[in-house]
Design a protein around this motif. Sequence first.
Motif, PDB file in Angstrom:
ATOM      1  N   PHE A  89       0.828  -1.202   0.000  1.00  0.00           N
ATOM      2  CA  PHE A  89       0.000   0.000   0.000  1.00  0.00           C
ATOM      3  C   PHE A  89       0.867   1.258   0.000  1.00  0.00           C
ATOM      4  O   PHE A  89       0.578   2.214  -0.723  1.00  0.00           O
ATOM      5  CB  PHE A  89      -0.930   0.002   1.207  1.00  0.00           C
ATOM      6  CG  PHE A  89      -2.289  -0.559   0.923  1.00  0.00           C
ATOM      7  CD1 PHE A  89      -3.210   0.138   0.151  1.00  0.00           C
ATOM      8  CD2 PHE A  89      -2.659  -1.794   1.419  1.00  0.00           C
ATOM      9  CE1 PHE A  89      -4.462  -0.387  -0.115  1.00  0.00           C
ATOM     10  CE2 PHE A  89      -3.910  -2.336   1.151  1.00  0.00           C
ATOM     11  CZ  PHE A  89      -4.816  -1.625   0.385  1.00  0.00           C
ATOM     12  N   ALA A  90       1.917   1.270   0.816  1.00  0.00           N
ATOM     13  CA  ALA A  90       2.803   2.434   0.855  1.00  0.00           C
ATOM     14  C   ALA A  90       3.470   2.640  -0.503  1.00  0.00           C
ATOM     15  O   ALA A  90       3.607   3.776  -0.974  1.00  0.00           O
ATOM     16  CB  ALA A  90       3.860   2.243   1.942  1.00  0.00           C
ATOM     17  N   PHE A  91       3.883   1.552  -1.144  1.00  0.00           N
ATOM     18  CA  PHE A  91       4.512   1.634  -2.461  1.00  0.00           C
ATOM     19  C   PHE A  91       3.526   2.189  -3.489  1.00  0.00           C
ATOM     20  O   PHE A  91       3.862   3.073  -4.287  1.00  0.00           O
ATOM     21  CB  PHE A  91       4.990   0.239  -2.877  1.00  0.00           C
ATOM     22  CG  PHE A  91       5.799   0.219  -4.143  1.00  0.00           C
ATOM     23  CD1 PHE A  91       7.161   0.445  -4.115  1.00  0.00           C
ATOM     24  CD2 PHE A  91       5.199  -0.031  -5.368  1.00  0.00           C
ATOM     25  CE1 PHE A  91       7.918   0.435  -5.280  1.00  0.00           C
ATOM     26  CE2 PHE A  91       5.931  -0.051  -6.537  1.00  0.00           C
ATOM     27  CZ  PHE A  91       7.295   0.175  -6.489  1.00  0.00           C
ATOM     28  N   SER A  92       2.295   1.687  -3.468  1.00  0.00           N
ATOM     29  CA  SER A  92       1.279   2.139  -4.422  1.00  0.00           C
ATOM     30  C   SER A  92       0.917   3.606  -4.200  1.00  0.00           C
ATOM     31  O   SER A  92       0.768   4.372  -5.159  1.00  0.00           O
ATOM     32  CB  SER A  92       0.027   1.266  -4.316  1.00  0.00           C
ATOM     33  OG  SER A  92       0.318  -0.087  -4.578  1.00  0.00           O
ATOM     34  N   ALA A 149       2.082   3.822 -19.423  1.00  0.00           N
ATOM     35  CA  ALA A 149       1.238   3.218 -18.390  1.00  0.00           C
ATOM     36  C   ALA A 149       1.409   1.707 -18.367  1.00  0.00           C
ATOM     37  O   ALA A 149       1.387   1.080 -17.298  1.00  0.00           O
ATOM     38  CB  ALA A 149      -0.226   3.583 -18.649  1.00  0.00           C
ATOM     39  N   LEU A 150       1.601   1.114 -19.528  1.00  0.00           N
ATOM     40  CA  LEU A 150       1.796  -0.335 -19.599  1.00  0.00           C
ATOM     41  C   LEU A 150       3.103  -0.748 -18.937  1.00  0.00           C
ATOM     42  O   LEU A 150       3.152  -1.712 -18.176  1.00  0.00           O
ATOM     43  CB  LEU A 150       1.781  -0.766 -21.064  1.00  0.00           C
ATOM     44  CG  LEU A 150       1.728  -2.276 -21.346  1.00  0.00           C
ATOM     45  CD1 LEU A 150       0.396  -2.857 -20.901  1.00  0.00           C
ATOM     46  CD2 LEU A 150       1.947  -2.532 -22.829  1.00  0.00           C
ATOM     47  N   ILE A 151       4.168  -0.004 -19.212  1.00  0.00           N
ATOM     48  CA  ILE A 151       5.481  -0.328 -18.631  1.00  0.00           C
ATOM     49  C   ILE A 151       5.446  -0.200 -17.110  1.00  0.00           C
ATOM     50  O   ILE A 151       6.035  -1.006 -16.386  1.00  0.00           O
ATOM     51  CB  ILE A 151       6.562   0.584 -19.227  1.00  0.00           C
ATOM     52  CG1 ILE A 151       6.746   0.257 -20.719  1.00  0.00           C
ATOM     53  CG2 ILE A 151       7.880   0.435 -18.478  1.00  0.00           C
ATOM     54  CD1 ILE A 151       7.658   1.220 -21.442  1.00  0.00           C
ATOM     55  N   PRO A 197       4.554  -4.479 -14.246  1.00  0.00           N
ATOM     56  CA  PRO A 197       5.336  -5.018 -13.117  1.00  0.00           C
ATOM     57  C   PRO A 197       4.581  -4.974 -11.793  1.00  0.00           C
ATOM     58  O   PRO A 197       4.687  -5.899 -10.986  1.00  0.00           O
ATOM     59  CB  PRO A 197       6.574  -4.108 -13.081  1.00  0.00           C
ATOM     60  CG  PRO A 197       6.690  -3.568 -14.460  1.00  0.00           C
ATOM     61  CD  PRO A 197       5.285  -3.395 -14.940  1.00  0.00           C
ATOM     62  N   ILE A 198       3.810  -3.896 -11.563  1.00  0.00           N
ATOM     63  CA  ILE A 198       3.045  -3.814 -10.317  1.00  0.00           C
ATOM     64  C   ILE A 198       1.960  -4.881 -10.292  1.00  0.00           C
ATOM     65  O   ILE A 198       1.699  -5.508  -9.263  1.00  0.00           O
ATOM     66  CB  ILE A 198       2.442  -2.408 -10.163  1.00  0.00           C
ATOM     67  CG1 ILE A 198       3.557  -1.369 -10.036  1.00  0.00           C
ATOM     68  CG2 ILE A 198       1.528  -2.342  -8.937  1.00  0.00           C
ATOM     69  CD1 ILE A 198       3.057   0.047  -9.952  1.00  0.00           C
ATOM     70  N   ALA A 199       1.316  -5.109 -11.450  1.00  0.00           N
ATOM     71  CA  ALA A 199       0.303  -6.157 -11.522  1.00  0.00           C
ATOM     72  C   ALA A 199       0.921  -7.524 -11.249  1.00  0.00           C
ATOM     73  O   ALA A 199       0.332  -8.363 -10.553  1.00  0.00           O
ATOM     74  CB  ALA A 199      -0.362  -6.139 -12.898  1.00  0.00           C
TER      75      ALA A 199
END
Length: 250
Positions: free
Chosen positions: A175-178, A222-224, A228-230
């Motif tokens: 959550f902090a990262f996001s 946005a894809l790049i 990775p987050i997904a």
Amino acid sequence: MAITAFKQDADLYRMDQNPFWFHRPPTLEHFTRLFTQTYFTPQLVNTLQLSIYVVVITMLTALPAGYALTRLRLPGAERLGIAIFLTYLVPSIILFIPLARVVGALGLFDSWWALVVVYPGFTIPFCTWKMMGYFKTVPAEVEEAAWVDGCSRIGGLWRVVLPVSRPGIMITAIFAFSLSMQEYLYAVVYVAPRAEKVVTVGLATSLIRGDIFYWGSLMAGALIVGVPIAILYNLVLDHFIEGLTGIAVS
């Protein structure tokens, strides 16, 4: 987003065909523009470094704070925990002017390090509140057994409480990262040089010029950033759900 990133402009703006498929050969033109005509690479590096620093600062603060408010039976701890969470709800637009004086006093204007100072102001309260919920799910008897075995309070926290709370720690760090990666207002106000900007601001300012939107390159960026987050969320999905379940039960 993926289809738009690889579509030719002539194919992208045709409205008489199925927009969810390719009617001309895919192209890498939008990625080429993204990497050669914008500051996307340094901005992506800035964003990743910023998010990592903020996560480290947040967790080093939120873990002991959440533990203290949950376990040490401090007077008014429950109300203090609620008050800490309420600070997270204060709108950013109210805070960015007084925080500007802090950033200016530290000489950090026009540097992404200003965001390293500012972002913990909203990540720490939120993550402290979340960690309080996770620590409440750890039975006190487990920690007391560690004390009987010779552990100090810090030793019990390190050897027992933190390992048991690993799902909660992981979800809180994510959550902090996001939150760090998606914030926009502070990033656009405090950082002006293109090489110092983060992705959220850099993509919008570089690829939206008046009423011209470079949709292909916007979606490529946005894809790049998003894929990775997904993938990260997918890898820790079990811990993610376990963490959410734990705080809901508490």
